[in-house]
Design an enzyme around this catalytic site. Structure first.
Site, short mmCIF file in Angstrom:
data_model
loop_
_atom_site.label_atom_id
_atom_site.label_comp_id
_atom_site.label_asym_id
_atom_site.label_seq_id
_atom_site.Cartn_x
_atom_site.Cartn_y
_atom_site.Cartn_z
N ASP A 57 -1.71 -8.65 -5.15
CA ASP A 57 -2.17 -7.48 -4.43
C ASP A 57 -2.43 -6.35 -5.43
OD1 ASP A 57 -2.75 -5.98 -2.24
OD2 ASP A 57 -0.67 -5.49 -1.75
N CYS A 85 0.80 -1.22 0.00
CA CYS A 85 0.00 0.00 0.00
C CYS A 85 0.84 1.28 0.00
CB CYS A 85 -0.97 0.01 1.17
SG CYS A 85 -1.44 -1.58 1.80
N HIS A 136 -8.23 -1.87 -1.23
CA HIS A 136 -7.18 -2.90 -1.22
C HIS A 136 -7.87 -4.18 -1.66
CE1 HIS A 136 -4.83 -0.70 2.03
NE2 HIS A 136 -6.04 -0.28 2.30
N HIS A 162 -4.23 -2.07 -5.60
CA HIS A 162 -4.93 -0.96 -4.97
C HIS A 162 -5.63 -0.14 -6.04
CE1 HIS A 162 -1.87 -2.08 -2.00
NE2 HIS A 162 -2.87 -1.87 -1.16
N LYS A 197 -5.41 -1.27 15.52
CA LYS A 197 -4.94 -0.16 14.72
C LYS A 197 -5.74 0.00 13.43
CE LYS A 197 -0.62 1.83 13.23
NZ LYS A 197 0.73 1.47 12.82
N GLN A 208 1.77 -11.83 -3.29
CA GLN A 208 0.32 -11.70 -3.30
C GLN A 208 -0.13 -11.10 -4.62
OE1 GLN A 208 -1.11 -9.28 -0.10
NE2 GLN A 208 -2.34 -10.92 0.74
N ARG A 264 6.73 -11.05 6.36
CA ARG A 264 6.04 -10.94 7.64
C ARG A 264 6.85 -11.68 8.69
NH1 ARG A 264 0.43 -10.05 5.71
NH2 ARG A 264 0.92 -8.47 4.15
ZN LIG Z 1 -3.09 -2.68 0.75
#
Ligand SMILES: [Zn+2]
Ligand SMILES: [Zn+2]
Length: 696
Positions: free
Chosen positions: A429, A380, A563, A431, A510, A427, A409
């Site tokens: 992934d 991100c 996301h 956005h 969070k 991933q 991670r």
């Molecule tokens: Zn993200």
């Protein structure tokens, strides 16, 4: 019945029911006898008190039952179990607990006021939780009796239960002790001991658990009112909110599974604990069926398939990393290529990207520049920088940025397991930066992306919308609007979905305050659930990175960020797919597409040529020219290795430039012209059909 008598009877019944039972159960320690004595005293007093309250009040209350029926009951006397019996004996036998005005109740706990009554059975998730939670008390009792364990906590899990207990700083629980422990659990279950709910004062609690420092700490920290609930069950007395089964006899089948160590972290210095896990069912038959299913699952375990098919391996020198071998790489790349093809169709761009970023970006928000580089845990921040690097106009939106970059991670070594949890993974992934009025279309696009990929992979899925948690950041009206947009998108999408109100806590304190999420629960070919894809709506990220674009009216506006991932971790998805297909890969993913088998040595040259033709076309093709083995043995061997197709070439095929095709299910497709066969395979690969062998 005195304690010693009770103890002896328990031991005797055990000996009678199981002649093999040789585990030496030590005599009950003094503290256990004292604790039980005090419990019995308090219990007698509570029974008396309840009876007098019921008699004195003698109040009739109204109970509405599941089918809408309403009945009268007596306050402080009538129990849910009695009402279940009135409905049907089957219900009374299978119910594990009740829900009274939304609160979970023991079946034997008297009702107090007008109530809305529901019954829970093992078939529901809540019922299973009660069942497994009760089973863990049985395990705790057995650990106290056999090992002299000091009990700490015993929760139910998604599939079974475990109990953590203390055996001293040096002593660990050994795998060889599980059978004896399991036998005692089974005896305790067979003894059908009732769970008895007792309300005790703080003083009484401290007295009951004076020999258990862990429970004393829990009492000090967690018991805020003047009283708390303890349960007695056989020899066991434990601090617990409940509810539980009526008695341990409802546990028809119980099996202990693993022993490991864990840690007491609640307060004070961490203490080494021992953990035993298990599973239980209402009947022995259900336990057996579960065991069979587990054996089948072990055969399909992706770690086993990965080893047998030489797809990937792990190395102790780099825990949490997966090393892909050529065949595994083939599957991996086919999966990534599939998603990339979708990216092209769906207007995503995939900028190359480093797996390291300045450490000032690592916690998801920009601050001052830093000299140190940190391994990237998520994409991100990088995508936000790309959005922000020059002024943006509304005309550029939506901006869809994708990234397969490696993510890192810091998973604890105990939680690593195969491809399911890694320290380094990729991933699919992406956005999406869009204007608020583009949100609905973009969410629909994400859902459509998900459906088309999962359909090809042979998965079904369920969607759930998690609405905002009770504590959230930002404008309530913004959240309301966003929730409505997501609901509309889901309605429009046409697949069934459900609402999880205020479920944000899942993401930790969070993140919970700034995300709205569509949970995607997919089911693989075996009907097993997995959570892989995600769609999350984020209002806070654009604010934290101060992302802006020039709106249609000319004023600066903040975009919304989505996301999203469809496969989730590619590694994990590969594991899910391996298990889902049991190593029999669909052609388009298969690392074993074709093997060419020459009948004799004279056809070897032609077989090699056929192999080269297939490879040149981009297909995975091996050659099995081992003339030491008969043709039928080699065909069989190829089928066992799950080669989608076998091309057999003899003298006739060589002279006619053809191949004789069989499938891995030993279906004979006959003689095909080599060029045409290659064309057909390519077609089937490129259309990603799940059953190329049947439709060839
Ligand atoms: Zn993200
Ligand atoms: Zn309990």
């Amino acid at each position: 019945m005195g304690l010693c008598q009770r103890w002896r009877r328990l031991r005797l019944s055990g000996l009678q029911t199981c002649r093999l039972h040789t585990a030496a159960v030590p005599a009950p320690p003094q503290w256990l006898a004292e604790r039980l004595g005090l419990f019995e005293e308090l219990w007698t007093a509570q029974v008396k008190k309840l009876a007098s309250v019921a008699q004195k009040e003698h109040r009739t209350i109204k109970i509405s039952l599941p089918g809408g029926q309403r009945v009268d009951a007596v306050a402080w006397s009538t129990t849910p179990y009695q009402l279940a019996q009135q409905i049907s004996s089957t219900l009374a036998d299978t119910a594990v607990a009740a829900q009274v005005n939304g609160e979970l109740y023991d079946l034997e706990r008297p009702l107090e006021t007008d109530s809305d009554l529901r019954f829970l059975t093992f078939s529901s998730a809540e019922g299973k939780a009660v069942f497994w939670h009760s089973s863990t008390h049985v395990l705790g009792a057995a650990a106290e009796q056999l090992l002299g364990a000091v009990l700490c906590r015993g929760p139910s899990t998604e599939c079974g239960f475990y109990h953590d207990f203390f055996l001293g700083k040096e002593r660990t629980v050994r795998g060889s002790e599980l059978p004896a422990l399991e036998r005692i659990c089974q005896e305790l279950a067979a003894a059908a001991q009732p769970f008895r709910r007792l309300e005790a004062s703080q003083d009484q609690l401290r007295q009951l658990f004076k020999d258990n420092p862990f429970k004393l700490r829990l009492i000090e920290e967690k018991v805020t009112g003047p009283t708390a609930i303890v349960y007695g069950c056989g020899m066991l007395v434990d601090l617990c909110r409940g509810p539980h089964l009526r008695h341990t006899g409802q546990i028809g089948g119980l099996k202990l599974l693993t022993n490991s160590s864990s840690l007491w972290r609640s307060s004070g210095a961490p203490e080494p604990l021992q953990r035993v896990s298990g599973i239980s069912f209402p009947t022995m038959e259900e336990l057996r069926a579960w065991e069979e299913g587990r054996e089948e699952a072990e055969l399909r375990d992706h770690r086993r398939i990965g080893k047998a098919q030489e797809l990937f391996f792990f190395h102790e020198l780099s825990p949490g990393s997966c090393f892909f071998l050529p065949r595994g790489t083939r599957v991996y790349n086919a999966l990534v290529a599939f998603i990339r093809a979708e990216y092209t169709r769906r207007g995503f761009s995939e900028p190359p990207d480093s797996d390291r970023l300045s450490s000032s970006l690592s916690d998801h928000a920009p601050s001052h520049p830093a000299d140190t580089l940190a391994l990237k845990p998520m994409n991100c921040p990088a995508h936000c920088l790309m959005f922000a690097h020059r002024p943006r106009s509304w005309r550029e939106l939506p901006l869809r940025l994708a990234d397969f970059g490696a993510l890192h991670r810091a998973e604890a070594s105990g939680s690593l397991g195969g491809l399911t949890r890694l320290r380094c993974f990729q991933q699919d992934d992406a956005h999406i930066f869009c204007a608020p009025d583009q949100l609905e279309t973009e969410i629909q696009g994400c859902l459509d992306f998900l459906r088309s990929v999962y359909t090809v992979l042979g998965f079904s899925f369920r969607l759930a919308l998690s609405t905002r948690p009770s504590s959230f950041l930002g404008e309530p009206c913004l959240w309301d609007q966003a929730e409505q947009v997501l609901q509309r998108a889901l309605e429009e999408f046409g697949e069934p979905w459900e609402l999880n109100p205020g479920d944000g806590a899942f993401y930790g304190p969070k993140a919970s305050v700034s995300l709205l999420q569509i949970d995607v629960h997919l089911r693989d070919a075996l009907g097993r659930p997995h959570q892989c894809g995600t769609i999350q709506l984020d209002f806070q990220l654009p604010l934290r990175f101060d992302l802006q674009y020039k709106g249609q009216a000319g004023a600066p506006e903040h975009p919304v960020v989505i996301h999203r991932a469809v496969l989730g971790s590619v590694e994990r998805m590969l594991g899910v797919l391996a298990e889902s297909c049991g190593g029999k890969w669909p052609l388009w993913l298969s690392p074993f597409q074709v093997v060419v088998i020459p009948v004799g040595t004279e056809q070897e040259e032609y077989a090699r040529e056929a192999q080269r033709r297939l490879q040149a076309a981009g297909l995975v093709c091996d050659l099995d020219a081992n003339s030491g083995l008969t043709l039928s043995r080699r065909v069989r061997r190829a089928q066992l290795a799950h080669y989608n197709f076998q091309f057999v070439v003899g003298q006739k095929e060589q002279s006619k430039r053809t191949v004789n095709i069989r499938t891995r299910d030993n279906c004979q497709l006959g003689e095909w012209d080599l060029t045409e066969a290659v064309q057909r395979l390519l077609e089937l690969q490129n259309t990603r059909v799940p059953n190329a062998e049947q439709v060839f």
